[in-house]
Design a protein around this motif. Structure first.
Motif, PDB file in Angstrom:
ATOM      1  N   HIS A   8      -4.336   8.094  -6.767  1.00 59.29           N
ATOM      2  CA  HIS A   8      -4.302   7.417  -5.460  1.00 59.29           C
ATOM      3  C   HIS A   8      -2.930   6.778  -5.223  1.00 59.29           C
ATOM      4  O   HIS A   8      -2.339   6.174  -6.110  1.00 59.29           O
ATOM      5  CB  HIS A   8      -5.388   6.339  -5.439  1.00 59.29           C
ATOM      6  CG  HIS A   8      -5.701   5.770  -4.092  1.00 59.29           C
ATOM      7  ND1 HIS A   8      -4.783   5.099  -3.321  1.00 59.29           N
ATOM      8  CD2 HIS A   8      -6.871   5.744  -3.391  1.00 59.29           C
ATOM      9  CE1 HIS A   8      -5.362   4.690  -2.201  1.00 59.29           C
ATOM     10  NE2 HIS A   8      -6.623   5.083  -2.223  1.00 59.29           N
ATOM     11  N   VAL A   9      -2.410   6.940  -3.991  1.00 60.34           N
ATOM     12  CA  VAL A   9      -1.190   6.245  -3.593  1.00 60.34           C
ATOM     13  C   VAL A   9      -1.454   5.431  -2.329  1.00 60.34           C
ATOM     14  O   VAL A   9      -2.382   5.717  -1.568  1.00 60.34           O
ATOM     15  CB  VAL A   9      -0.009   7.211  -3.343  1.00 60.34           C
ATOM     16  CG1 VAL A   9       0.360   7.969  -4.609  1.00 60.34           C
ATOM     17  CG2 VAL A   9      -0.280   8.157  -2.184  1.00 60.34           C
ATOM     18  N   SER A  10      -0.621   4.403  -2.126  1.00 61.71           N
ATOM     19  CA  SER A  10      -0.602   3.640  -0.894  1.00 61.71           C
ATOM     20  C   SER A  10       0.767   3.799  -0.257  1.00 61.71           C
ATOM     21  O   SER A  10       1.751   4.147  -0.928  1.00 61.71           O
ATOM     22  CB  SER A  10      -0.896   2.156  -1.168  1.00 61.71           C
ATOM     23  OG  SER A  10      -2.185   1.994  -1.733  1.00 61.71           O
ATOM     24  N   TYR A  11       0.835   3.542   1.049  1.00 57.16           N
ATOM     25  CA  TYR A  11       2.081   3.704   1.787  1.00 57.16           C
ATOM     26  C   TYR A  11       2.461   2.375   2.445  1.00 57.16           C
ATOM     27  O   TYR A  11       1.634   1.765   3.125  1.00 57.16           O
ATOM     28  CB  TYR A  11       1.938   4.792   2.860  1.00 57.16           C
ATOM     29  CG  TYR A  11       1.639   6.160   2.293  1.00 57.16           C
ATOM     30  CD1 TYR A  11       2.660   6.951   1.757  1.00 57.16           C
ATOM     31  CD2 TYR A  11       0.343   6.674   2.279  1.00 57.16           C
ATOM     32  CE1 TYR A  11       2.391   8.208   1.229  1.00 57.16           C
ATOM     33  CE2 TYR A  11       0.061   7.928   1.761  1.00 57.16           C
ATOM     34  CZ  TYR A  11       1.096   8.693   1.242  1.00 57.16           C
ATOM     35  OH  TYR A  11       0.819   9.939   0.711  1.00 57.16           O
ATOM     36  N   HIS A  12       3.712   1.960   2.244  1.00 61.54           N
ATOM     37  CA  HIS A  12       4.212   0.687   2.758  1.00 61.54           C
ATOM     38  C   HIS A  12       5.417   0.942   3.659  1.00 61.54           C
ATOM     39  O   HIS A  12       6.366   1.623   3.235  1.00 61.54           O
ATOM     40  CB  HIS A  12       4.600  -0.228   1.586  1.00 61.54           C
ATOM     41  CG  HIS A  12       5.210  -1.520   2.005  1.00 61.54           C
ATOM     42  ND1 HIS A  12       6.307  -2.083   1.358  1.00 61.54           N
ATOM     43  CD2 HIS A  12       4.890  -2.387   3.008  1.00 61.54           C
ATOM     44  CE1 HIS A  12       6.616  -3.217   1.931  1.00 61.54           C
ATOM     45  NE2 HIS A  12       5.786  -3.423   2.933  1.00 61.54           N
ATOM     46  N   LEU A  13       5.359   0.431   4.871  1.00 59.53           N
ATOM     47  CA  LEU A  13       6.474   0.514   5.803  1.00 59.53           C
ATOM     48  C   LEU A  13       7.087  -0.883   5.891  1.00 59.53           C
ATOM     49  O   LEU A  13       6.617  -1.733   6.669  1.00 59.53           O
ATOM     50  CB  LEU A  13       6.018   0.977   7.177  1.00 59.53           C
ATOM     51  CG  LEU A  13       5.749   2.482   7.365  1.00 59.53           C
ATOM     52  CD1 LEU A  13       4.608   2.966   6.481  1.00 59.53           C
ATOM     53  CD2 LEU A  13       5.468   2.802   8.825  1.00 59.53           C
ATOM     54  N   PRO A  14       8.117  -1.180   5.108  1.00 57.96           N
ATOM     55  CA  PRO A  14       8.615  -2.558   5.025  1.00 57.96           C
ATOM     56  C   PRO A  14       9.186  -3.088   6.336  1.00 57.96           C
ATOM     57  O   PRO A  14       8.994  -4.261   6.661  1.00 57.96           O
ATOM     58  CB  PRO A  14       9.682  -2.496   3.928  1.00 57.96           C
ATOM     59  CG  PRO A  14      10.002  -1.056   3.739  1.00 57.96           C
ATOM     60  CD  PRO A  14       8.802  -0.286   4.149  1.00 57.96           C
ATOM     61  N   ASP A  15       9.890  -2.256   7.101  1.00 57.59           N
ATOM     62  CA  ASP A  15      10.483  -2.742   8.343  1.00 57.59           C
ATOM     63  C   ASP A  15       9.415  -3.079   9.382  1.00 57.59           C
ATOM     64  O   ASP A  15       9.563  -4.024  10.161  1.00 57.59           O
ATOM     65  CB  ASP A  15      11.463  -1.711   8.917  1.00 57.59           C
ATOM     66  CG  ASP A  15      12.718  -1.571   8.074  1.00 57.59           C
ATOM     67  OD1 ASP A  15      13.031  -2.516   7.315  1.00 57.59           O
ATOM     68  OD2 ASP A  15      13.379  -0.529   8.162  1.00 57.59           O
TER      69      ASP A  15
END
Length: 255
Positions: A118-125
């Protein structure tokens, strides 16, 4: 730089996500639980996706992959560790990788536990994260393919994101999660107030998501294994944080 997000229900309790980068107009989906509601969301918004970000291989997250790829020519990105189980995958990613989505950078975070890859996705901006079946509002995913110590480490990675990060999860489980949370953290005033808000939202058939990292740190027992009140409630004042987490997950499985 910002994104617009259309969250909608799929199947019985899954969430679908359609996301548009405002700077470029580029559109992505996060997971593909069911074709019909996804097509309805695309028609409603007028946003045509070119990218599908897959978090894990379970059927209720990849069912519509091939149909959507055929219809829109999507580029499908998914976890390298589960690539053989992701229909239509074009690009394999793992923790530490970054992707470009319009003007956004997408960070890939390895978050195994619910599944092994399993992966998660992070959009920091944009200040958003998509955690699917790892971190839920007031809960975490069941441990199907890895042990509690693996999930505990995955949750620690997500807990370290900025507090203001908006978190989009894979399912509408918050009401039942709140009831369990109150059973192990009954004196938490912030949790009590949040449970009342959740009851009101669900009574109106309104979603309880997104949540935030700060809100979860204050109220989600699976991120609060070090809390003295929870430890007293479990009779585990001297246990390790990982052991407390494992006991919480064990109790939730039979709650």
């Amino acid at each position: 730089m910002t994104v617009e997000i259309e969250q909608f229900t799929c199947r019985s309790d899954n969430f679908g996500i359609l996301m548009r980068d405002t700077a470029t107009g580029t559109v992505a989906l996060v997971d593909a639980p069911e074709e019909t509601p996804i097509l309805a969301a695309i028609a409603r918004t007028g946003w045509t996706p070119s990218l599908l970000l897959v978090t894990h291989h379970h059927a209720d997250h990849v069912e519509a992959n091939l149909a959507l790829k055929e219809r829109f020519g999507l580029r499908i990105v998914g976890p390298k560790a589960e690539a053989g189980k992701i229909p239509g995958i074009d690009e394999e990613v793992a923790g530490g990788d970054t992707l470009t989505f319009g003007a956004q950078t997408v960070r890939v975070i390895d978050t195994p536990g619910h599944t092994a890859g399993h992966v998660s996705y992070h959009l920091p901006d944009a200040g958003v994260a998509f955690t699917a079946d790892t971190l839920f509002a007031l809960g975490c995913g069941r441990l199907f393919e890895a042990g509690p110590e693996v999930m505990f480490a995955s949750l620690a990675k997500l807990a370290a994101l900025p507090g203001a990060t908006k978190v989009y999860c894979g399912h509408e489980y918050t009401l039942s999660n709140a009831r369990f949370a109150l059973s192990v953290d009954p004196d938490n005033a912030a949790l009590q107030a949040r449970a009342r808000e959740i009851e009101a939202l669900r009574a109106q058939d309104r979603p309880t998501l997104p949540t935030t990292i700060a809100e979860e740190l204050a109220t989600n027992p699976f991120l609060r294994a070090a809390d003295p009140g929870i430890r007293r409630q479990l009779g585990m004042e001297s246990g390790t944080d990982a052991a407390v987490f494992a006991e919480l997950r064990r109790r939730k499985d039979s709650f």
